[in-house]
Design a protein around this motif. Structure first.
Motif, short mmCIF file in Angstrom:
data_model
loop_
_atom_site.label_atom_id
_atom_site.label_comp_id
_atom_site.label_asym_id
_atom_site.label_seq_id
_atom_site.Cartn_x
_atom_site.Cartn_y
_atom_site.Cartn_z
N LYS A 166 -4.54 1.12 -1.67
CA LYS A 166 -4.27 2.03 -2.66
C LYS A 166 -4.95 3.31 -2.33
CE LYS A 166 -7.83 1.12 -5.87
NZ LYS A 166 -8.11 0.55 -7.29
N GLU A 202 7.93 0.33 -2.06
CA GLU A 202 7.29 1.10 -3.05
C GLU A 202 5.97 1.65 -2.52
OE1 GLU A 202 5.89 -0.03 -7.81
OE2 GLU A 202 6.74 -1.59 -6.48
N ASN A 203 5.72 2.83 -2.55
CA ASN A 203 4.58 3.49 -2.43
C ASN A 203 4.14 3.57 -0.87
OD1 ASN A 203 4.10 4.43 -5.07
ND2 ASN A 203 3.16 2.40 -5.65
N THR A 230 1.35 6.41 -0.44
CA THR A 230 1.29 7.21 -1.85
C THR A 230 1.21 6.24 -2.85
OG1 THR A 230 3.34 7.82 -1.72
CG2 THR A 230 1.90 9.34 -0.66
N GLY A 231 -0.11 5.89 -3.33
CA GLY A 231 -0.26 4.72 -4.47
C GLY A 231 -0.72 3.58 -4.24
#
Length: 318
Positions: free
Chosen positions: A304, A233-234, A254-255
């Motif tokens: 993040k 995830e991300n 990304t995120g």
């Protein structure tokens, strides 16, 4: 210690260096011929300094020696890894490094196995990676006769390429290439050939022909890496190499990306982008060129933002 160790890099002037370490990473250069940024280093020839927390002002070597719990109480006389960013404004010398046995016996320090992630490369830029000699006798003969075109194996490179360079591999980074190098903590280099360049005093740069012949792997064999990519995830995690000496990864974030520690400690360099590191002790800004270590007490962390990161951990024999 539950906060990261942010580190001040050491900048090394080289005959082949340039200004990209400022132009790309905004490092404050002492001259326009800086070739190496020792990003994360405990080597006596260029130790990084801790910028934050209870060990602020100490060198990484001092923290390793005096506070081994930071690194999970792992064994070893010296901090085993060294991360560099190299700006090859001109060709580097053709060189080779010994293995640990030869290095300790002849130089009093570890040998050097290393690997390269190509941050950027000019169109048509090349590296030297390996040679064409079939025997030690042929290698020595071709070196002494200066048959460099026939001997040296050249490969064109581009941004994003990765090369594993075990000890015993004849190699050189060519002009117009910027790389991140992860290596054993050693500064032993044997020069095979240096394009007949002279140093600042007008003398030919020292070569190490006998040592080079002694330690070069013959015949050359390309090192296997087994590159794999995992999408979480991300974050996309690319595993470039896993060896006895080090494991090297790229994190494309990304995120909000959540990580779990897989080793006693983790070395991190931000190559692109900006964001925030979140750990139990707080939040820390990350920008291009930031270097830090996640110590043993940090088992989970979140990053993040939009970032490209190269991370490494000690190898399987640590």
């Amino acid at each position: 210690m539950n906060e990261p160790l942010f580190l001040k890099a050491v900048l090394q002037e080289k005959i082949w260096g340039g200004t990209k370490l400022h132009d790309v990473f905004n490092y404050d250069l002492p001259s326009d011929r800086v070739g190496e940024c020792w990003s994360i280093s405990a080597h006596p020839n260029g130790p990084s300094t801790v910028l934050n927390g209870p060990y602020e002002g100490m060198t990484l070597a001092e923290v390793w020696k005096e506070h081994r719990d930071v690194f999970g109480n792992v064994k070893g006389d010296v901090f085993p890894l060294l991360t560099k960013i190299l700006d090859a404004n001109d060709d580097l010398s053709v060189q080779v490094h010994p293995n640990d046995t030869y290095g300790l016996e002849h130089e009093g320090e570890l040998g050097k196995t290393e690997c390269w992630y190509v941050i950027d490369a000019d169109e048509g830029a090349e590296i030297v990676y390996g040679h064409h000699a079939k025997t030690k006798e042929e290698l020595e003969s071709m070196i002494k006769e200066g048959k460099w075109t026939e001997l040296l194996r050249r490969i064109k490179v581009k941004k994003g390429d990765f090369f594993f360079v075990p000890s015993g591999t004849i190699h050189a980074i060519g002009a117009g290439i910027m790389i991140l190098e992860t290596q054993q903590s050693s500064d032993t280099t044997y020069r095979v050939y240096d394009y007949n360049r002279k140093d600042d005093t007008g003398n030919p740069r020292e070569l190490h022909i006998q040592q080079s012949v002694d330690v070069t792997t013959v015949p050359h064999v390309d090192a296997e890496t087994g590159i794999t990519t995992t999408q979480l995830e991300n974050v996309e995690i690319t595993t470039y190499v896993k060896t006895d000496f080090f494991n090297v990864y790229q994190w494309s974030i990304t995120g909000n990306a959540v990580f779990e520690a897989s080793a006693p400690y983790t070395l991190v360099t931000v190559l692109e982008g900006e964001g925030t590191l979140l750990v139990e002790s707080g939040e820390y800004p990350l920008t291009k060129g930031t270097n830090f270590i996640l110590p043993n007490d940090i088992k989970n962390w979140t990053i993040k933002g939009s970032l490209q990161i190269i991370a490494s951990t000690p190898g399987t024999e640590m």
